[in-house]
Design a protein around this motif. Structure first.
Motif, PDB file in Angstrom:
ATOM      1  N   ALA A 126       0.729  -1.152  -0.062  1.00 33.66           N
ATOM      2  CA  ALA A 126      -0.192   0.037  -0.084  1.00 33.66           C
ATOM      3  C   ALA A 126       1.022   1.407   0.066  1.00 33.66           C
ATOM      4  CB  ALA A 126      -0.764  -0.030   1.167  1.00 33.66           C
ATOM      5  N   TYR A 127       2.086   1.196   0.526  1.00 36.13           N
ATOM      6  CA  TYR A 127       2.940   2.297   0.384  1.00 36.13           C
ATOM      7  C   TYR A 127       3.907   2.212  -0.556  1.00 36.13           C
ATOM      8  CZ  TYR A 127       0.848   2.354   5.313  1.00 36.13           C
ATOM      9  OH  TYR A 127      -0.104   2.354   5.947  1.00 36.13           O
ATOM     10  N   LEU A 128       3.988   1.405  -1.460  1.00 31.74           N
ATOM     11  CA  LEU A 128       4.845   1.451  -2.615  1.00 31.74           C
ATOM     12  C   LEU A 128       4.410   1.919  -3.910  1.00 31.74           C
ATOM     13  CD1 LEU A 128       6.586  -2.183  -1.726  1.00 31.74           C
ATOM     14  CD2 LEU A 128       7.312   0.297  -1.074  1.00 31.74           C
ATOM     15  N   PRO A 129       5.201   2.293  -4.844  1.00 29.50           N
ATOM     16  CA  PRO A 129       4.878   2.678  -6.158  1.00 29.50           C
ATOM     17  C   PRO A 129       3.975   1.548  -6.843  1.00 29.50           C
ATOM     18  CG  PRO A 129       7.119   3.437  -5.800  1.00 29.50           C
ATOM     19  CD  PRO A 129       6.593   2.400  -4.963  1.00 29.50           C
ATOM     20  N   CYS A 130       2.913   1.877  -7.324  1.00 29.28           N
ATOM     21  CA  CYS A 130       2.048   0.729  -8.230  1.00 29.28           C
ATOM     22  C   CYS A 130       1.428   1.510  -9.277  1.00 29.28           C
ATOM     23  CB  CYS A 130       1.158   0.298  -7.195  1.00 29.28           C
ATOM     24  SG  CYS A 130      -0.203   1.519  -6.661  1.00 29.28           S
ATOM     25  N   ASP A 131       1.356   0.809 -10.486  1.00 28.07           N
ATOM     26  CA  ASP A 131       0.665   1.369 -11.681  1.00 28.07           C
ATOM     27  C   ASP A 131      -0.884   0.972 -11.406  1.00 28.07           C
ATOM     28  OD1 ASP A 131       2.678   2.533 -12.725  1.00 28.07           O
ATOM     29  OD2 ASP A 131       3.401   0.554 -13.755  1.00 28.07           O
ATOM     30  N   ARG A 132      -1.787   1.736 -11.893  1.00 26.89           N
ATOM     31  CA  ARG A 132      -3.148   1.429 -12.041  1.00 26.89           C
ATOM     32  C   ARG A 132      -3.559   2.083 -13.442  1.00 26.89           C
ATOM     33  NH1 ARG A 132      -3.728   6.233  -9.268  1.00 26.89           N
ATOM     34  NH2 ARG A 132      -4.078   5.457  -7.231  1.00 26.89           N
ATOM     35  N   HIS A 133      -4.668   1.590 -13.688  1.00 25.25           N
ATOM     36  CA  HIS A 133      -5.470   1.920 -15.110  1.00 25.25           C
ATOM     37  C   HIS A 133      -5.707   3.380 -15.138  1.00 25.25           C
ATOM     38  CE1 HIS A 133      -5.822  -2.037 -16.253  1.00 25.25           C
ATOM     39  NE2 HIS A 133      -6.344  -2.449 -15.399  1.00 25.25           N
ATOM     40  N   GLY A 134      -5.625   3.806 -16.019  1.00 27.53           N
ATOM     41  CA  GLY A 134      -6.025   5.267 -16.358  1.00 27.53           C
ATOM     42  C   GLY A 134      -7.581   5.653 -15.728  1.00 27.53           C
ATOM     43  N   ILE A 135      -7.405   7.040 -15.505  1.00 26.63           N
ATOM     44  CA  ILE A 135      -8.905   7.282 -14.797  1.00 26.63           C
ATOM     45  C   ILE A 135      -9.606   8.137 -15.731  1.00 26.63           C
ATOM     46  CG2 ILE A 135      -9.790   8.850 -12.980  1.00 26.63           C
ATOM     47  CD1 ILE A 135      -7.267   8.362 -11.224  1.00 26.63           C
ATOM     48  N   ASP A 136     -10.856   7.461 -16.331  1.00 29.13           N
ATOM     49  CA  ASP A 136     -11.816   8.256 -16.992  1.00 29.13           C
ATOM     50  C   ASP A 136     -12.750   8.942 -16.247  1.00 29.13           C
ATOM     51  OD1 ASP A 136     -13.367   8.734 -18.779  1.00 29.13           O
ATOM     52  OD2 ASP A 136     -14.165   6.716 -19.485  1.00 29.13           O
ATOM     53  N   TRP A 137     -12.692  10.376 -16.123  1.00 30.78           N
ATOM     54  CA  TRP A 137     -13.523  10.822 -15.298  1.00 30.78           C
ATOM     55  C   TRP A 137     -15.238  10.870 -15.857  1.00 30.78           C
ATOM     56  CZ3 TRP A 137     -16.985  14.941 -16.476  1.00 30.78           C
ATOM     57  CH2 TRP A 137     -16.781  15.512 -17.483  1.00 30.78           C
ATOM     58  N   GLN A 138     -15.372  10.587 -17.138  1.00 29.30           N
ATOM     59  CA  GLN A 138     -16.492  10.756 -17.604  1.00 29.30           C
ATOM     60  C   GLN A 138     -17.456   9.507 -17.116  1.00 29.30           C
ATOM     61  OE1 GLN A 138     -15.301  10.811 -21.795  1.00 29.30           O
ATOM     62  NE2 GLN A 138     -15.822  12.962 -22.196  1.00 29.30           N
ATOM     63  N   THR A 139     -16.759   8.334 -16.553  1.00 32.41           N
ATOM     64  CA  THR A 139     -17.460   7.275 -15.879  1.00 32.41           C
ATOM     65  C   THR A 139     -17.704   7.339 -14.682  1.00 32.41           C
ATOM     66  OG1 THR A 139     -15.550   5.719 -16.408  1.00 32.41           O
ATOM     67  CG2 THR A 139     -16.981   5.747 -18.014  1.00 32.41           C
ATOM     68  N   LEU A 140     -16.763   8.297 -14.054  1.00 35.08           N
ATOM     69  CA  LEU A 140     -16.840   8.284 -12.623  1.00 35.08           C
ATOM     70  C   LEU A 140     -18.035   8.493 -11.921  1.00 35.08           C
ATOM     71  CD1 LEU A 140     -13.514   9.944 -11.683  1.00 35.08           C
ATOM     72  CD2 LEU A 140     -13.796   7.445 -11.309  1.00 35.08           C
ATOM     73  N   GLN A 141     -18.443   7.812 -10.873  1.00 37.44           N
ATOM     74  CA  GLN A 141     -19.787   8.117 -10.304  1.00 37.44           C
ATOM     75  C   GLN A 141     -19.660   9.462  -9.551  1.00 37.44           C
ATOM     76  OE1 GLN A 141     -20.462   6.036  -6.443  1.00 37.44           O
ATOM     77  NE2 GLN A 141     -22.387   5.319  -7.264  1.00 37.44           N
ATOM     78  N   LEU A 142     -20.962  10.337  -9.567  1.00 33.97           N
ATOM     79  CA  LEU A 142     -20.580  11.724  -9.088  1.00 33.97           C
ATOM     80  C   LEU A 142     -21.726  11.526  -7.705  1.00 33.97           C
ATOM     81  CD1 LEU A 142     -21.874  13.759 -12.245  1.00 33.97           C
ATOM     82  CD2 LEU A 142     -19.541  13.599 -11.329  1.00 33.97           C
ATOM     83  N   VAL A 143     -21.245  12.093  -6.674  1.00 33.23           N
ATOM     84  CA  VAL A 143     -21.758  11.921  -5.285  1.00 33.23           C
ATOM     85  C   VAL A 143     -21.886  13.212  -4.850  1.00 33.23           C
ATOM     86  CG1 VAL A 143     -21.393  10.859  -2.851  1.00 33.23           C
ATOM     87  CG2 VAL A 143     -20.456   9.633  -5.042  1.00 33.23           C
ATOM     88  N   TYR A 144     -23.051  13.580  -4.774  1.00 34.84           N
ATOM     89  CA  TYR A 144     -23.591  15.027  -4.476  1.00 34.84           C
ATOM     90  C   TYR A 144     -24.327  15.076  -3.139  1.00 34.84           C
ATOM     91  CZ  TYR A 144     -23.610  16.828  -9.162  1.00 34.84           C
ATOM     92  OH  TYR A 144     -23.339  17.677 -10.636  1.00 34.84           O
ATOM     93  N   ILE A 145     -24.021  16.110  -2.537  1.00 36.16           N
ATOM     94  CA  ILE A 145     -25.104  16.515  -1.320  1.00 36.16           C
ATOM     95  C   ILE A 145     -25.606  17.818  -1.755  1.00 36.16           C
ATOM     96  CG2 ILE A 145     -25.120  17.476   1.083  1.00 36.16           C
ATOM     97  CD1 ILE A 145     -22.746  15.688   1.948  1.00 36.16           C
ATOM     98  N   SER A 146     -27.148  17.724  -1.736  1.00 37.42           N
ATOM     99  CA  SER A 146     -27.941  18.983  -2.310  1.00 37.42           C
ATOM    100  C   SER A 146     -29.384  18.736  -1.813  1.00 37.42           C
ATOM    101  CB  SER A 146     -28.050  18.761  -3.859  1.00 37.42           C
ATOM    102  OG  SER A 146     -29.000  19.803  -4.459  1.00 37.42           O
ATOM    103  N   ILE A 147     -29.850  20.118  -1.374  1.00 36.84           N
ATOM    104  CA  ILE A 147     -31.264  20.193  -1.050  1.00 36.84           C
ATOM    105  C   ILE A 147     -31.860  20.936  -2.231  1.00 36.84           C
ATOM    106  CG2 ILE A 147     -31.004  19.399   1.327  1.00 36.84           C
ATOM    107  CD1 ILE A 147     -30.883  22.382   1.968  1.00 36.84           C
TER     108      ILE A 147
END
Length: 872
Positions: free
Chosen positions: A490-511
């Motif tokens: 968890a504390y060592l360098p690691c590669d991950r897949h690229g982050i596609d912001w267009q498919t990321l879930q949006l989490v709102y707080i809204s009234i």
């Protein structure tokens, strides 16, 4: 963050767990003495311990001894010093100890750490094995240290593991190596050099070491070194009467530092983890992230078959006997064994105890010696591995009666040899037994006798127990190493897949359904396709669901009330936001990685593909470099202001940075990590903290291999630079903070140009104001303030004053009347003064509005803005 109060709470918790105050005298010390103990736990220097407030001379002597020698004064020293006057006693003791040989050889030691950048190599993993190196001990914790080190040396799963030990002579850490099962200093070993991103793994019984952990851990943390601890148990806190008083004091000091600075507590059992979490909750302090590393069992693999068994042991073990293994000390509860010796004899069972004499009362030692003379009991204090192996293989029953065990390796060993095993319910003993043992309750005085008697009386049940044990498979050290690898990865360098912001879930707080719709439309316009979660109120749920349906957005709508079942929703804005997000982010509807945002976030243009991260790092966007420097408005302090300072205090107290990440635009969040951090500080956030800033500042340090910080500008945050000024204006602006009625909402391009021009102007004023002599709110003739036409300037003050007003004069004429908006100023809320509309020289008068009395005055210089010079 009042660490001293928390340290005192830990001290009192241990004292409350002590059933016999006579055995641990310092739990009855005065409040002033306890304050000094807390100061030591918090790494204070000797001069700052507050010993002048301690009146009892015996307490004074003990405290000086503990600070320098890490032990209490012996009775002889107390008697010699009791006759001295209280005046000068501290200085006398201090001088005597500093001259002593004991201090030079064993006392608390200073240390130096060297830091340097090693950009060409990956992070080092430093295993601190000082205690094992120094003591040469081979049992208990030191045995674990050796086994872990031996296994890791033969593993290639993690590179750059470096074994280090503190050198008292050099006052620094130096490299060591495991050679023939002993740690030895390498030839010409240079001082260990740390770098940001390294990992310091405290695997040993380091509460016995000379280096105080609080200053060591804090120095490492502030340098960006991650800190891990193997946590063996908290017995000196839970059962202080069963530990040596010096061990209790040292352990309290060590535990307090580790609990406040460790990035992970690697606990040796679930029982130990549960106990630690319970202690943290009782203290209302930070609770370090925890995991469990099962210890291995190597004893069964030792080749001791050719060893000749002593005649005494061989003869004694020919008859049925019960085996006990463990150092003779109060925690092992051998007084219960003594009380049951007659019971064992009546059942036709002899008793063999294998364990060296430790810290134990003379009464227990004497009774064990007497029992051995009686003939039915044998105490082996120096049994070899071969002898112990023989006893495991031939015993009728293995028994542990310990008050508490963090793990209980002998139980594991006994099961590995197929022994029938009976244990108490102390600590992790039942957990280690994993259903293969019988147990009795320690609060049942007859529990041991009934359990053993029933087993002897029922041979069929005994045979079933033995048959069941034959199926037992003990964990091995490779299991422990696998957990170490998991933790370190968890504390060592690691590669991950690229982050596609267009498919990321949006989490709102809204009234605010209209605002939510506006924000979602802007994100959909530039390509967002992911799901949406909205947390709203019960009253607004239908309207929010209608917004999602109208936009064709797949979403989940949750309600505040559902997250606070049986609890009152906090009224304070900052506390409510933190508590809402803490509960929301743990919901099953939330995806592993998501974008967190409020409904006032408007996307202005397409985002770069790597906006939220690349294959190595998440990007956290911050808008202010230090929350400690955040300034409130003198016209009214807000919950947000308080939250910024509170968050800064919490973070800096634990050695983290304090950038502000509440940038009024979406931030990328990893669910597992945000739950880890919010839970870790759940006990420390009374009043509420900035939830995004807490998350990213901790991650930037703890997971520096996975996070980076990027300065950002959000259009309309602030809405007007007269409120506050960020330190920069970013070259790219992607988001707008929506304000109703703001022209930028209708024409973002024009709004951005105007916003940039306003920043340019206020930044110029900041430079101009920096040239003039800083003003102080005192009656003096040489104060000077400078600014640009019509802009607000901030005048810093060093005291709290309410009911303050000002006027600016051109001769006798008032050109700016600041008496109508009364200000409450302080070091955190500067006096705000609006500059006259025309360039020139003026006079400022600051006064108490109610009385009209003058507080201060200044010359005012208003410089022309460059557009005027250019005819603009």
């Amino acid at each position: 963050m009042e660490f001293k109060d928390n340290a005192k709470a830990l001290f009192r918790l241990a004292g409350g767990n002590c059933t016999s105050g006579a055995e641990v005298d310092f739990f009855s010390w005065s409040e002033a003495a306890v304050d000094a103990v807390a100061a030591i736990c918090c790494g204070e220097t000797f001069a700052n311990l507050g010993l002048s407030r301690v009146n009892d001379k015996e307490e004074v002597v003990h405290l000086v001894y503990y600070y320098y020698l890490r032990r209490l004064a012996d009775p002889g020293a107390i008697e010699r010093l009791r006759v001295r006057d209280r005046a000068g006693l501290v200085e006398y003791c201090q001088a005597a100890i500093l001259r002593s040989e004991e201090y030079s050889l064993q006392g608390r030691s200073e240390f130096s750490l060297e830091f340097a950048s090693r950009s060409d190599t990956g992070p080092n993993i430093f295993f601190d094995v000082t205690n094992t190196t120094t003591t040469k001990a081979r049992t208990g914790i030191q045995r674990v240290v050796r086994e872990l080190s031996r296994e890791l040396q033969g593993s290639s799963a993690v590179e750059n593991i470096v074994y280090v030990a503190y050198s008292r002579a050099d006052k620094k850490f130096k490299r060591v190596a495991l050679d023939d099962d002993e740690f030895v200093e390498l030839n010409d070993a240079a001082q260990v050099c740390f770098d940001r991103g390294d990992v310091y793994f405290d695997v040993d019984g380091s509460w016995g070491d000379a280096v105080s952990r609080w200053p060591l851990y804090r120095t490492l943390r502030e340098a960006g070194v991650r800190i891990l601890n193997v946590h063996y148990d908290a017995a000196p806190i839970l059962f202080p009467m069963y530990s040596h008083p010096i061990t209790v004091l040292r352990f309290l000091e060590h535990f307090f530092a580790a609990s406040n600075f460790s990035d992970t507590f690697v606990c040796i059992s679930e029982a130990v983890r549960r106990d630690y979490i319970k202690i943290a909750e009782q203290l209302k302090g930070r609770c370090a992230p925890t995991t469990v590393m099962p210890l291995g069992n190597v004893f069964s693999a030792l080749d001791a078959s050719d060893e000749k068994i002593p005649v005494e042991v061989s003869k004694f073990s020919r008859e049925r006997f019960v085996l006990f293994v463990g150092t003779v000390e109060p925690r092992k509860n051998y007084s219960l064994l003594i009380r049951n010796l007659d019971m064992f004899k009546q059942l036709g069972l002899k008793v063999i105890l294998v364990g060296k004499k430790g810290w134990e009362s003379d009464e227990v030692i004497d009774r064990l010696a007497e029992a051995q003379k009686a003939g039915n009991f044998l105490w082996l204090q120096n049994a070899t591995d071969g002898v112990l192996k023989h006893l495991y293989e031939t015993c009728y029953l293995y028994v542990s009666v310990a008050h508490y065990e963090g793990y209980g390796l002998p139980v594991l060993e006994a099961l590995s040899y197929g022994c029938a095993v009976v244990t108490s319910d102390g600590g992790a003993l039942e957990e280690v037994g994993r259903g293969y043992t019988l147990s009795f309750r320690l609060d049942d005085e007859q529990g041991l006798a009934r359990t053993v008697s029933a087993l002897v009386a029922d041979p069929q049940r005994y045979d079933q127990l033995k048959a069941n044990v034959s199926k037992f498979h003990a964990p091995v050290w490779s299991d422990a190493i696998a957990k170490v690898h998991e933790v370190l990865r968890a504390y060592l360098p690691c590669d991950r897949h690229g982050i596609d912001w267009q498919t990321l879930q949006l989490v709102y707080i809204s009234i605010r359904p209209e605002s939510l719709q506006r924000s979602l439309l802007s994100l959909k316009k530039f390509g967002h396709l992911g799901a949406v979660v909205v947390l709203t109120s019960e009253a607004m749920k239908g309207a929010v669901e209608a917004v999602l349906a109208s936009l064709g957005v797949a979403g989940v709508v949750l309600c505040d009330e559902d997250l606070f079942v049986g609890e009152e929703i906090p009224a304070d804005h900052q506390e409510r936001n933190f508590q809402l997000r803490k509960r929301l982010y743990g919901n099953a509807a939330i995806e592993p990685v998501f974008l967190s945002l409020d409904d006032d976030a408007i996307l202005l243009k397409p985002l770069p593909a790597n906006h939220y991260g690349d294959q190595q790092n998440y990007k956290g966007y911050y808008y202010f470099s230090s929350m400690a420097k955040w300034r409130a408005s003198p016209f009214g302090m807000t919950s947000y202001d308080e939250g910024q300072w509170r968050t800064s205090a919490l973070l800096t107290a634990h050695g983290y940075g304090d950038k502000s990440f509440s940038a009024h635009q979406p931030q990328i969040i990893e669910k597992r990590l945000v739950q880890e951090i919010y839970s870790e500080y759940a006990n420390c956030v009374a009043g509420g903290v900035d939830e995004w800033s807490l998350y990213f500042n901790v991650c930037l340090n703890r997971y520096s291999n996975r996070f980076c910080a990027v300065p950002v500008t959000t259009l309309n945050w602030p809405e007007d630079y007269s409120s506050w000024m960020p330190g920069w204006f970013a070259s790219e602006v992607h988001y707008m903070n929506y304000y109703p009625g703001n022209d930028s909402a209708n024409d973002p391009s024009a709004g951005l140009l105007n916003y940039a021009a306003a920043y340019d102007k206020y930044h110029a004023q900041r430079l101009i104001g920096g040239v003039a002599k800083p003003m102080t709110l005192a009656v003096t003739d040489d104060n000077v303030v400078a600014g640009l036409p019509g802009l607000w300037i901030d005048i810093n003050v060093n005291q709290v004053m309410a009911g303050v007003g000002y006027r600016i004069y051109a001769g006798d004429a008032v050109v700016v009347d600041g008496s109508r908006d009364v200000q409450a100023v302080s070091p955190r809320a500067p006096l705000k003064v609006k500059m006259p509309l025309e360039p020139g020289e003026y006079e400022l008068c600051v006064f108490w509005v109610e009385s009209g009395s003058q507080i201060s005055s200044a010359s005012v210089l208003v410089f022309p803005w460059r557009q005027a010079l250019q005819g603009a």
